[in-house]
Design a protein around this motif. Structure first.
Motif, PDB file in Angstrom:
ATOM      1  N   ALA A   1      -4.799  -3.005  24.430  1.00 18.59           N
ATOM      2  CA  ALA A   1      -4.288  -2.122  24.140  1.00 18.59           C
ATOM      3  C   ALA A   1      -3.791  -1.102  22.972  1.00 18.59           C
ATOM      4  CB  ALA A   1      -2.873  -1.711  25.763  1.00 18.59           C
ATOM      5  N   THR A   2      -3.665  -1.962  22.754  1.00 16.77           N
ATOM      6  CA  THR A   2      -2.542  -1.129  20.759  1.00 16.77           C
ATOM      7  C   THR A   2      -4.145  -1.253  19.759  1.00 16.77           C
ATOM      8  OG1 THR A   2      -1.989  -3.736  20.835  1.00 16.77           O
ATOM      9  CG2 THR A   2      -0.522  -2.432  22.621  1.00 16.77           C
ATOM     10  N   THR A   3      -4.733  -1.894  19.782  1.00  7.84           N
ATOM     11  CA  THR A   3      -5.912  -1.945  18.964  1.00  7.84           C
ATOM     12  C   THR A   3      -7.101  -2.632  18.648  1.00  7.84           C
ATOM     13  OG1 THR A   3      -5.429  -2.359  16.352  1.00  7.84           O
ATOM     14  CG2 THR A   3      -4.598  -4.127  18.069  1.00  7.84           C
ATOM     15  N   TRP A   4      -7.439  -3.054  20.353  1.00  3.83           N
ATOM     16  CA  TRP A   4      -8.498  -3.858  20.809  1.00  3.83           C
ATOM     17  C   TRP A   4      -8.772  -5.065  19.745  1.00  3.83           C
ATOM     18  CZ3 TRP A   4     -10.914  -2.178  24.440  1.00  3.83           C
ATOM     19  CH2 TRP A   4     -12.418  -2.194  24.834  1.00  3.83           C
ATOM     20  N   ASN A   5      -8.564  -5.324  18.163  1.00  7.16           N
ATOM     21  CA  ASN A   5      -9.363  -6.236  17.515  1.00  7.16           C
ATOM     22  C   ASN A   5      -8.542  -5.833  16.009  1.00  7.16           C
ATOM     23  OD1 ASN A   5     -12.184  -5.429  17.719  1.00  7.16           O
ATOM     24  ND2 ASN A   5     -11.312  -6.395  15.627  1.00  7.16           N
ATOM     25  N   THR A   6      -7.387  -6.929  15.434  1.00  6.10           N
ATOM     26  CA  THR A   6      -7.605  -6.605  14.142  1.00  6.10           C
ATOM     27  C   THR A   6      -8.130  -6.994  12.949  1.00  6.10           C
ATOM     28  OG1 THR A   6      -5.704  -8.315  14.502  1.00  6.10           O
ATOM     29  CG2 THR A   6      -5.921  -7.983  12.506  1.00  6.10           C
ATOM     30  N   PRO A   7      -8.910  -5.950  12.525  1.00  2.15           N
ATOM     31  CA  PRO A   7     -10.156  -6.087  11.749  1.00  2.15           C
ATOM     32  C   PRO A   7     -10.435  -6.907  10.922  1.00  2.15           C
ATOM     33  CG  PRO A   7      -8.179  -4.256  11.091  1.00  2.15           C
ATOM     34  CD  PRO A   7      -7.560  -4.958  11.279  1.00  2.15           C
ATOM     35  N   ALA A   8     -11.762  -7.055  10.871  1.00  2.00           N
ATOM     36  CA  ALA A   8     -12.803  -8.305  10.653  1.00  2.00           C
ATOM     37  C   ALA A   8     -12.719  -8.613   9.623  1.00  2.00           C
ATOM     38  CB  ALA A   8     -14.358  -8.315  11.583  1.00  2.00           C
ATOM     39  N   LEU A   9     -12.625  -7.889   8.079  1.00  3.55           N
ATOM     40  CA  LEU A   9     -12.435  -7.695   7.263  1.00  3.55           C
ATOM     41  C   LEU A   9     -11.367  -8.101   7.062  1.00  3.55           C
ATOM     42  CD1 LEU A   9     -14.129  -7.662   4.908  1.00  3.55           C
ATOM     43  CD2 LEU A   9     -13.681  -5.433   4.211  1.00  3.55           C
ATOM     44  N   THR A  10     -10.590  -7.657   7.235  1.00  5.86           N
ATOM     45  CA  THR A  10      -9.064  -8.590   6.948  1.00  5.86           C
ATOM     46  C   THR A  10      -8.956  -9.757   6.904  1.00  5.86           C
ATOM     47  OG1 THR A  10      -8.381  -5.799   6.728  1.00  5.86           O
ATOM     48  CG2 THR A  10      -6.299  -7.576   6.579  1.00  5.86           C
ATOM     49  N   THR A  11     -10.019 -10.371   8.282  1.00  3.98           N
ATOM     50  CA  THR A  11      -9.371 -11.534   8.969  1.00  3.98           C
ATOM     51  C   THR A  11     -10.391 -12.575   8.321  1.00  3.98           C
ATOM     52  OG1 THR A  11      -8.734 -10.109  11.031  1.00  3.98           O
ATOM     53  CG2 THR A  11      -9.989 -12.809  11.049  1.00  3.98           C
ATOM     54  N   ALA A  12     -11.034 -11.659   7.841  1.00  3.43           N
ATOM     55  CA  ALA A  12     -12.226 -13.063   7.320  1.00  3.43           C
ATOM     56  C   ALA A  12     -11.759 -13.367   5.976  1.00  3.43           C
ATOM     57  CB  ALA A  12     -13.650 -12.531   7.240  1.00  3.43           C
ATOM     58  N   ILE A  13     -11.528 -12.849   5.525  1.00  2.00           N
ATOM     59  CA  ILE A  13     -10.534 -12.525   3.593  1.00  2.00           C
ATOM     60  C   ILE A  13      -9.210 -13.458   3.788  1.00  2.00           C
ATOM     61  CG2 ILE A  13      -9.486 -11.210   1.664  1.00  2.00           C
ATOM     62  CD1 ILE A  13     -11.245  -9.117   2.288  1.00  2.00           C
TER      63      ILE A  13
ATOM     64  N   GLN B   1     -12.749 -11.238  -5.618  1.00  3.00           N
ATOM     65  CA  GLN B   1     -13.399 -12.176  -5.865  1.00  3.00           C
ATOM     66  C   GLN B   1     -13.981 -12.318  -4.185  1.00  3.00           C
ATOM     67  OE1 GLN B   1     -15.280 -13.795  -7.987  1.00  3.00           O
ATOM     68  NE2 GLN B   1     -16.309 -15.468  -6.937  1.00  3.00           N
ATOM     69  N   ALA B   2     -12.882 -12.461  -3.618  1.00  4.47           N
ATOM     70  CA  ALA B   2     -12.878 -13.340  -2.010  1.00  4.47           C
ATOM     71  C   ALA B   2     -14.094 -11.602  -1.585  1.00  4.47           C
ATOM     72  CB  ALA B   2     -11.602 -12.222  -1.538  1.00  4.47           C
ATOM     73  N   LEU B   3     -13.716 -10.299  -1.630  1.00  9.47           N
ATOM     74  CA  LEU B   3     -15.073  -9.400  -1.538  1.00  9.47           C
ATOM     75  C   LEU B   3     -16.048  -9.913  -1.391  1.00  9.47           C
ATOM     76  CD1 LEU B   3     -12.771  -6.146  -2.469  1.00  9.47           C
ATOM     77  CD2 LEU B   3     -12.851  -6.853   0.062  1.00  9.47           C
ATOM     78  N   ARG B   4     -16.663 -10.010  -2.821  1.00  8.95           N
ATOM     79  CA  ARG B   4     -17.657 -10.446  -3.575  1.00  8.95           C
ATOM     80  C   ARG B   4     -18.173 -11.709  -2.523  1.00  8.95           C
ATOM     81  NH1 ARG B   4     -15.453 -11.003  -8.712  1.00  8.95           N
ATOM     82  NH2 ARG B   4     -16.092  -8.873 -10.001  1.00  8.95           N
ATOM     83  N   GLU B   5     -17.208 -12.372  -2.126  1.00 14.04           N
ATOM     84  CA  GLU B   5     -18.034 -14.183  -1.648  1.00 14.04           C
ATOM     85  C   GLU B   5     -18.480 -13.233  -0.580  1.00 14.04           C
ATOM     86  OE1 GLU B   5     -14.471 -16.448  -2.102  1.00 14.04           O
ATOM     87  OE2 GLU B   5     -14.852 -16.731  -4.262  1.00 14.04           O
ATOM     88  N   VAL B   6     -17.465 -12.730   0.534  1.00 15.97           N
ATOM     89  CA  VAL B   6     -17.361 -12.007   1.993  1.00 15.97           C
ATOM     90  C   VAL B   6     -19.344 -11.130   1.621  1.00 15.97           C
ATOM     91  CG1 VAL B   6     -16.712 -10.635   3.663  1.00 15.97           C
ATOM     92  CG2 VAL B   6     -14.763 -12.150   2.577  1.00 15.97           C
ATOM     93  N   ALA B   7     -19.286 -10.513   0.739  1.00 15.97           N
ATOM     94  CA  ALA B   7     -20.293  -9.486   0.927  1.00 15.97           C
ATOM     95  C   ALA B   7     -21.695 -10.276   0.923  1.00 15.97           C
ATOM     96  CB  ALA B   7     -20.594  -8.518  -0.450  1.00 15.97           C
ATOM     97  N   THR B   8     -21.492 -12.160   0.060  1.00  9.15           N
ATOM     98  CA  THR B   8     -22.573 -12.230  -0.099  1.00  9.15           C
ATOM     99  C   THR B   8     -23.411 -13.513   1.085  1.00  9.15           C
ATOM    100  OG1 THR B   8     -21.537 -13.532  -1.763  1.00  9.15           O
ATOM    101  CG2 THR B   8     -23.431 -11.750  -2.254  1.00  9.15           C
ATOM    102  N   SER B   9     -22.105 -13.440   2.199  1.00  2.89           N
ATOM    103  CA  SER B   9     -21.778 -15.107   2.706  1.00  2.89           C
ATOM    104  C   SER B   9     -22.617 -14.713   3.548  1.00  2.89           C
ATOM    105  CB  SER B   9     -20.502 -14.791   4.034  1.00  2.89           C
ATOM    106  OG  SER B   9     -20.545 -13.519   4.461  1.00  2.89           O
ATOM    107  N   GLY B  10     -23.654 -13.409   4.147  1.00  5.69           N
ATOM    108  CA  GLY B  10     -24.823 -13.772   5.372  1.00  5.69           C
ATOM    109  C   GLY B  10     -24.090 -13.288   6.811  1.00  5.69           C
ATOM    110  N   ASP B  11     -22.963 -13.383   6.337  1.00  2.00           N
ATOM    111  CA  ASP B  11     -22.058 -12.856   7.705  1.00  2.00           C
ATOM    112  C   ASP B  11     -21.510 -11.990   7.868  1.00  2.00           C
ATOM    113  OD1 ASP B  11     -21.545 -13.735  10.496  1.00  2.00           O
ATOM    114  OD2 ASP B  11     -18.896 -13.715   9.121  1.00  2.00           O
ATOM    115  N   LEU B  12     -21.855 -10.394   7.184  1.00  2.00           N
ATOM    116  CA  LEU B  12     -21.550  -9.339   6.754  1.00  2.00           C
ATOM    117  C   LEU B  12     -21.891  -8.112   7.773  1.00  2.00           C
ATOM    118  CD1 LEU B  12     -19.699  -7.891   4.413  1.00  2.00           C
ATOM    119  CD2 LEU B  12     -22.244  -6.905   4.117  1.00  2.00           C
TER     120      LEU B  12
END
Length: 445
Positions: free
Chosen positions: A318-330, A107-118
């Protein structure tokens, strides 16, 4: 000639241990006894045992001697453990999961996919996380009793990554860091990698021995104190409020920073205030949402004094640049809509049910645990061998951890840790019955 003799002894011992001619748990001769028996110098005997220990074939225990290890049990049983066999019950690691979590993710993936912020999720993110995501975590921390500015929060790829960047940003090789005599193995790994000088202190039934901490700070230039005040791993204690105040006072007097690991704190209802709430100017607070929400969603956070944020941000870059945005968004979506609070409450109930089951099925054994934690500590008699019991359990397709990965002292206690959160309740019940039976047969008979 001496070198050849030394190598021949190492090879002979290794062959006998691997072939089973020297059984696991066998006490080997003292260094002097081996030297006299083989006609070699004591220093050469010491070298023989040291090499066997590096090979993982023996363990040396201060005041007790040198013992044969079971080669079937990896030396790093714990954080360095390889994947558990598919036919084994995993009481080594915790992967707490609840029914319905997959549906929540769908359900969260569906909501992210339709959030307009993809589209924005496909780009690089700020190293410490987007401002709105950090604000979500700040609101989450308020529910844990910490008032924090979003600018002091950095989003990381799980709590272990948070500890890594904290060490990289704030400590140097040779720095003295105080830890409990039994502590989280992941921090030990970091200390070794960054050449920190770990100094263990004993623990009481509900926290670190603060008298020992005082003495150590008077004797050594302590740079940092690593602690888990709310639900210690592996012993499960929760440090009383008065002891937290005293620990902070000791740290302030000695100019030490506090690294507060709160990875399991969500399991304790109404704990005393976090150290970061009382001493925000000297405390780096590290936690994550992997255990409380889902282990596969690797999102953690670091709350730090403002002066340390730039260095932490550089370490993240230096280690990961940033935490993956999709995971963080969920994760942040679940923090905002109450899903995270719901999952944490359900996991507290689940952990309590598992602890009650452990108490029931391991009755008669000296179990040490917290009523709502996902693990339990089982001390063994002084003359028992934890590696032998671990090997026995492995032969019955049960994977557990010895005390070795958690130990920061020279002497490793004979004990095993049982992780209770990675199997269903029916399987856990039958497995714990087997653990009890084999523990009594192997160590208490």
């Amino acid at each position: 000639m001496a070198s050849a003799r030394y190598k021949a002894l190492v090879d002979a011992f290794a062959s006998d241990i691997r072939a089973g001619r020297l059984a696991a748990g066998t006490r080997l001769p003292t260094h002097r006894g081996l030297a006299a028996r083989e006609g070699i110098a004591v220093v050469t005997a010491t070298r023989v045992y040291a090499e066997l220990e590096v090979m993982g074939l023996v363990s040396r225990e201060q005041g007790r001697g040198t013992f044969v290890r079971d080669p079937a049990v990896p030396v790093g049983h714990g954080i360095d453990q390889q994947a558990v066999a598919t036919d084994a019950v995993d009481l080594n690691f915790n992967y707490p999961s609840l029914p319905g979590q997959a549906a929540l993710l769908r359900q969260a993936l569906r909501e992210v996919a339709t959030s307009g912020d993809l589209d924005s999720l496909l780009r690089y993110q700020p190293h410490r996380g987007r401002p709105r995501d950090r604000a979500s975590i700040a609101r989450h921390l308020r529910r844990r009793g910490i008032t924090a500015d979003a600018d002091q929060i950095l989003i990381v790829t799980g709590a272990q990554h948070g500890l890594a960047v904290t060490v990289m940003a704030g400590l140097n090789a040779g720095d003295v860091v105080v830890v409990d005599a039994l502590t989280y193995p992941g921090f030990k790994v970091l200390a070794h990698a960054f050449h920190l000088d770990l100094q263990p202190i004993p623990t009481t039934t509900d926290g670190p021995d603060l008298e020992a901490l005082e003495k150590l700070c008077a004797a050594r230039p302590v740079r940092a104190i690593y602690t888990m005040p709310t639900l210690h791993n592996p012993l499960g204690w929760v440090m009383p409020a008065a002891d937290r105040v005293r620990l902070i006072e000791i740290a302030r007097r000695n100019g030490a920073i506090i690294i507060e690991d709160a990875s399991y704190a969500y399991l304790v209802e109404d704990p005393p205030p976090p150290l970061a709430a009382t001493a925000p100017e000297i405390t780096v607070y590290v936690s994550g949402l992997s255990k409380s929400i889902a282990t596969g969603l690797r999102v953690g956070f670091v709350l730090a004094p403002p002066t340390t944020v730039p260095a932490l941000e550089r370490a993240i870059r230096a280690t990961t640049w940033n935490t993956p945005a999709l995971t963080t968004a969920i994760i942040c979506r679940w923090l905002e809509d109450g899903t995270a609070d719901q999952l944490e409450a359900q996991k507290r109930d689940d952990a309590r049910a598992r602890q009650a089951l452990a108490r029931q099925e391991l009755a008669g054994l000296p179990l040490i645990s917290h009523p709502s934690s996902y693990f339990a500590w089982l001390p063994l008699p002084d003359d028992a061998r934890a590696d032998r019991l671990t090997a026995t359990l492995a032969r019955h397709h049960i994977s557990v951890t010895t005390a070795q990965p958690f130990t920061t002292t020279v002497h490793t206690p004979q004990a095993i840790r049982l992780a209770l959160g990675s199997t269903d309740l029916d399987s856990l019940q039958s497995t714990l019955r087997t653990v009890r039976r084999l523990a009594f047969e192997d160590t208490y008979a």
